[in-house]
Write an enzyme that holds these catalytic residues in place. Sequence first.
Site, mmCIF file in Angstrom:
data_model
loop_
_atom_site.group_PDB
_atom_site.id
_atom_site.type_symbol
_atom_site.label_atom_id
_atom_site.label_comp_id
_atom_site.label_asym_id
_atom_site.label_seq_id
_atom_site.Cartn_x
_atom_site.Cartn_y
_atom_site.Cartn_z
ATOM 1 N N LYS A 11 -49.417 35.906 -91.853
ATOM 2 C CA LYS A 11 -50.331 37.066 -91.768
ATOM 3 C C LYS A 11 -51.645 36.735 -92.437
ATOM 4 C CE LYS A 11 -50.018 38.163 -96.364
ATOM 5 N NZ LYS A 11 -51.092 38.057 -97.358
ATOM 6 N N ASP A 137 -44.441 42.184 -99.164
ATOM 7 C CA ASP A 137 -44.959 41.962 -97.807
ATOM 8 C C ASP A 137 -43.849 41.892 -96.756
ATOM 9 O OD1 ASP A 137 -47.565 41.901 -98.665
ATOM 10 O OD2 ASP A 137 -47.708 39.718 -98.709
HETATM 11 P P1 ATP Z 1 -47.689 35.986 -101.053
HETATM 12 O O1 ATP Z 1 -49.095 36.168 -100.580
HETATM 13 O O2 ATP Z 1 -46.698 37.001 -100.532
HETATM 14 O O3 ATP Z 1 -47.534 35.678 -102.531
HETATM 15 P P2 ATP Z 1 -47.748 33.298 -100.312
HETATM 16 O O4 ATP Z 1 -47.957 32.942 -98.878
HETATM 17 O O5 ATP Z 1 -48.950 33.170 -101.204
HETATM 18 O O6 ATP Z 1 -47.159 34.719 -100.326
HETATM 19 P P3 ATP Z 1 -45.262 31.855 -100.279
HETATM 20 O O7 ATP Z 1 -45.615 30.767 -99.325
HETATM 21 O O8 ATP Z 1 -44.416 32.950 -99.776
HETATM 22 O O9 ATP Z 1 -46.604 32.444 -100.938
HETATM 23 O O10 ATP Z 1 -44.605 31.139 -101.560
HETATM 24 C C1 ATP Z 1 -44.584 31.685 -102.835
HETATM 25 C C2 ATP Z 1 -43.553 30.938 -103.704
HETATM 26 O O11 ATP Z 1 -42.236 31.244 -103.230
HETATM 27 C C3 ATP Z 1 -43.665 29.435 -103.661
HETATM 28 O O12 ATP Z 1 -43.926 28.991 -104.971
HETATM 29 C C4 ATP Z 1 -42.321 28.886 -103.180
HETATM 30 O O13 ATP Z 1 -41.810 27.875 -103.995
HETATM 31 C C5 ATP Z 1 -41.384 30.097 -103.225
HETATM 32 N N1 ATP Z 1 -40.533 30.196 -102.007
HETATM 33 C C6 ATP Z 1 -39.263 30.625 -101.950
HETATM 34 N N2 ATP Z 1 -38.797 30.668 -100.694
HETATM 35 C C7 ATP Z 1 -39.801 30.281 -99.900
HETATM 36 C C8 ATP Z 1 -39.944 30.146 -98.487
HETATM 37 N N3 ATP Z 1 -38.948 30.413 -97.628
HETATM 38 N N4 ATP Z 1 -41.154 29.750 -98.013
HETATM 39 C C9 ATP Z 1 -42.180 29.500 -98.870
HETATM 40 N N5 ATP Z 1 -42.095 29.601 -100.210
HETATM 41 C C10 ATP Z 1 -40.911 29.999 -100.736
#
Ligand code: ATP
Length: 280
Positions: A11, A137
């Site tokens: 997103k 989210d």
């Molecule tokens: P948000 O904006 O919701 O914080 P994001 O895109 O910035 O999301 P994610 O990619 O969801 O962040 O990852 C956040 C943390 O979650 C990472 O440090 C990662 O190690 C952990 N994590 C756990 N499961 C997953 C997964 N399936 N995919 C990605 N990261 C994951």
Amino acid sequence: MKSVTLNAPAKVNYLLDVLRKRADGYHDLRMIMQRIALSDQIEITLLDNPGIYVTSDKGGVPDGPGNIAWRAAEAILSCSGREAGVRIRIVKKIPVAAGLGGGSSDAATVLIGLNELLGLGFSDEKLMQLGVKLGADVPFFIFKRAALAEGIGERLSPVDRLPAVWMVLVNPNVHVSTASVYQNLRLTKREDTYKMPTFSGNVDQLCAILSNDLESVTTERFPVIREIKSELLSLGARGVLMSGSGPTVFAVFADEGAARYCFDTVSKVSGWSSFLTRTI
Ligand code: ATP
């Protein structure tokens, strides 16, 4: 063995207003959220014996219970009272800790996929209730359309007639912890008189609303975000903004040709990861 493979899309946030800090430590937000074609792939297989097994093809993403997809499987199995065995393989295409909601989308996709595979018959509302306990989210990815998200992100209403656009995403390959961005945010008291525009499918109207309260916090720590934004604008983007807590910046284009020209140029910059994608 019963198995399904689903796309878990990323997103972007067209709008992210932080309204206030709540007593429970979360923040009340106002977000306009849009799904994009850049997606992880989630393969879910039912096994003969109980147990949840999660693996991903990418370093930095935990296997097993540390993975939000594992927690999603655990949540829906315990809610249903079923003792199924589940194997989940994640092919990670969405950059991690990048503001693109990858983990949340993976979790939502596991809830949707297991509901289907096990024939549980849970409504979307029920899946969203399970999802919000995993991450703010997650409900958005169960909602499956562009949305105004309020509260911590769980109060969703549809946003109609946003234009379909092409996007170039640029990630400077630094990981941003969402929690640390909120810790460094200085909230200013704001007049809360926001009126949602009625969208008409016009790209300039969309670009005029692009705004993210977290952008200045993340940019202070990673000034490269400013550099990425100005590079994307100079390559013809109609609008640019950091998504979520960053650091990924998205650039909006009305047509594929202009987006592809920008992508071809910016993807040559060493140290940055670039993606050409579109809204879905
Ligand atoms: P948000 O904006 O919701 O914080 P994001 O895109 O910035 O999301 P994610 O990619 O969801 O962040 O990852 C956040 C943390 O979650 C990472 O440090 C990662 O190690 C952990 N994590 C756990 N499961 C997953 C997964 N399936 N995919 C990605 N990261 C994951």
